[in-house]
Design a protein around this motif. Structure first.
Motif, short mmCIF file in Angstrom:
data_model
loop_
_atom_site.label_atom_id
_atom_site.label_comp_id
_atom_site.label_asym_id
_atom_site.label_seq_id
_atom_site.Cartn_x
_atom_site.Cartn_y
_atom_site.Cartn_z
N MET A 62 10.43 -3.46 1.17
CA MET A 62 9.83 -1.92 0.92
C MET A 62 9.00 -2.24 -0.35
SD MET A 62 11.82 1.61 0.17
CE MET A 62 12.36 1.23 -1.44
N PHE A 63 7.88 -1.75 -0.27
CA PHE A 63 6.64 -1.73 -1.22
C PHE A 63 6.15 -0.27 -1.43
CE2 PHE A 63 4.43 -3.02 2.81
CZ PHE A 63 3.53 -2.11 2.89
N ASN A 64 5.26 -0.10 -2.50
CA ASN A 64 4.78 1.04 -2.69
C ASN A 64 3.39 1.15 -2.33
OD1 ASN A 64 3.91 3.66 -3.51
ND2 ASN A 64 4.72 3.60 -5.52
N SER A 65 2.74 1.99 -1.88
CA SER A 65 1.43 2.13 -1.13
C SER A 65 0.50 2.90 -2.35
CB SER A 65 1.25 2.88 0.22
OG SER A 65 1.73 4.03 0.15
N TYR A 73 0.35 -2.86 -7.19
CA TYR A 73 0.94 -2.34 -6.09
C TYR A 73 2.23 -3.01 -6.14
CZ TYR A 73 -2.93 0.08 -4.53
OH TYR A 73 -4.00 1.19 -4.31
N TRP A 74 3.13 -2.22 -6.26
CA TRP A 74 4.72 -3.18 -6.47
C TRP A 74 5.58 -3.22 -5.27
CZ3 TRP A 74 7.68 -3.95 -11.13
CH2 TRP A 74 6.87 -3.86 -12.43
N VAL A 75 6.24 -4.32 -5.39
CA VAL A 75 7.29 -4.62 -4.26
C VAL A 75 8.71 -4.05 -4.63
CG1 VAL A 75 8.32 -6.32 -3.03
CG2 VAL A 75 5.89 -6.81 -3.54
N TYR A 76 9.30 -3.23 -3.88
CA TYR A 76 10.45 -2.68 -4.44
C TYR A 76 11.66 -3.31 -3.88
CZ TYR A 76 8.74 1.73 -6.39
OH TYR A 76 8.37 2.56 -7.42
N ALA A 93 8.18 -13.41 5.45
CA ALA A 93 8.20 -12.08 5.57
C ALA A 93 7.38 -11.79 4.01
CB ALA A 93 9.59 -11.44 5.39
N THR A 94 7.55 -12.50 2.81
CA THR A 94 6.79 -11.82 1.93
C THR A 94 5.37 -12.03 2.13
OG1 THR A 94 8.66 -12.69 0.43
CG2 THR A 94 6.50 -12.17 -0.64
N GLN A 95 5.02 -13.18 2.64
CA GLN A 95 3.48 -13.44 2.95
C GLN A 95 2.93 -12.26 4.02
OE1 GLN A 95 4.19 -17.37 4.57
NE2 GLN A 95 2.91 -18.34 2.85
N LEU A 96 3.64 -11.87 5.09
CA LEU A 96 3.25 -10.73 5.95
C LEU A 96 3.00 -9.35 5.16
CD1 LEU A 96 5.58 -11.52 8.75
CD2 LEU A 96 3.07 -11.92 8.67
N MET A 97 4.11 -9.37 4.26
CA MET A 97 4.18 -8.01 3.60
C MET A 97 2.76 -8.04 2.64
SD MET A 97 6.69 -6.76 0.44
CE MET A 97 6.33 -8.34 -0.27
N MET A 98 2.40 -9.04 1.97
CA MET A 98 1.29 -9.22 0.98
C MET A 98 -0.11 -8.93 2.17
SD MET A 98 2.08 -12.21 -1.59
CE MET A 98 1.81 -13.44 -0.90
N MET A 101 -0.11 -5.13 2.21
CA MET A 101 -0.31 -4.40 0.98
C MET A 101 -1.82 -4.55 0.74
SD MET A 101 2.99 -5.53 -1.13
CE MET A 101 2.54 -4.30 -2.64
N GLN A 102 -2.54 -5.74 1.39
CA GLN A 102 -3.96 -6.07 0.91
C GLN A 102 -4.83 -4.96 1.70
OE1 GLN A 102 -5.32 -10.37 0.28
NE2 GLN A 102 -3.08 -10.80 0.29
N LYS A 103 -4.27 -4.42 2.57
CA LYS A 103 -4.95 -3.57 3.41
C LYS A 103 -5.36 -1.99 2.61
CE LYS A 103 -3.47 -5.20 7.75
NZ LYS A 103 -2.48 -5.08 8.77
N LEU A 104 -4.36 -1.97 1.64
CA LEU A 104 -4.31 -0.71 1.11
C LEU A 104 -5.53 -0.66 0.01
CD1 LEU A 104 -0.55 -1.04 -0.29
CD2 LEU A 104 -1.74 0.70 1.43
N PRO A 105 -5.92 0.55 -0.24
CA PRO A 105 -7.20 0.54 -1.08
C PRO A 105 -7.38 0.08 -2.49
CG PRO A 105 -6.06 2.92 -1.03
CD PRO A 105 -5.34 1.96 -0.06
#
Length: 147
Positions: A62-65, A73-76, A93-98, A101-105
């Motif tokens: 889970m991460f914060n958008s 931007y924090w990984v929870y 999975a961490t690479q996929l999550m990053m 997250m990089q799609k966020l503004p």
């Protein structure tokens, strides 16, 4: 083929995430997944996902958008069930999550906090380029990946 995928938490997979288990040593470092899932229902900026490995539910993250402390931007949460550990699933999975997250503004930094004695977390994040700048929040240290 050892495929790791992230699937948004939904009505079909949330319960399996609640049943995932850590090793006894790891339990001291992390809240149960059910608590994170509940938190995501009251904090809509949190994005929960199941981690699947070869079609099976193997973990939860889970991460914060929205940006928080340290302008990051924090990984929870990232956890892999004890039966699936040691296969490189957490790193993939961490690479996929990053990537997500990089799609966020305006993402410039990804931050994750963990207990300093959690060697597995330390090794994982160091291998992915997270750096310890000495930031501490309560019992946790925070490491930063600049993008």
């Amino acid at each position: 083929m050892n495929t790791v995928k992230l699937v948004e938490l939904n009505a079909d997979n949330w319960y399996e995430c609640c049943q995932l288990e850590l090793t006894k040593e790891q339990e001291d470092y992390m809240e149960p997944n059910a608590i994170s899932i509940a938190q995501s229902k009251f904090q809509p900026s949190l994005k929960p996902y199941t981690i699947t490995y070869e079609g099976q539910t193997a973990g939860f993250l889970m991460f914060n958008s929205e940006p928080e402390e340290l302008d990051g931007y924090w990984v929870y949460r990232i956890m892999i069930d004890k039966k699936f550990q040691g296969k490189g699933i957490g790193k993939k999975a961490t690479q996929l999550m990053m990537d997500e997250m990089q799609k966020l503004p305006d993402v410039k930094k990804i931050v994750v906090g963990y207990h300093p004695e959690n060697k597995g977390a330390h090794n994982l994040y160091a291998s992915l380029g997270f750096v310890d700048h000495g930031d501490r929040f309560g019992k946790e240290m925070a490491v930063v990946k600049s993008l």
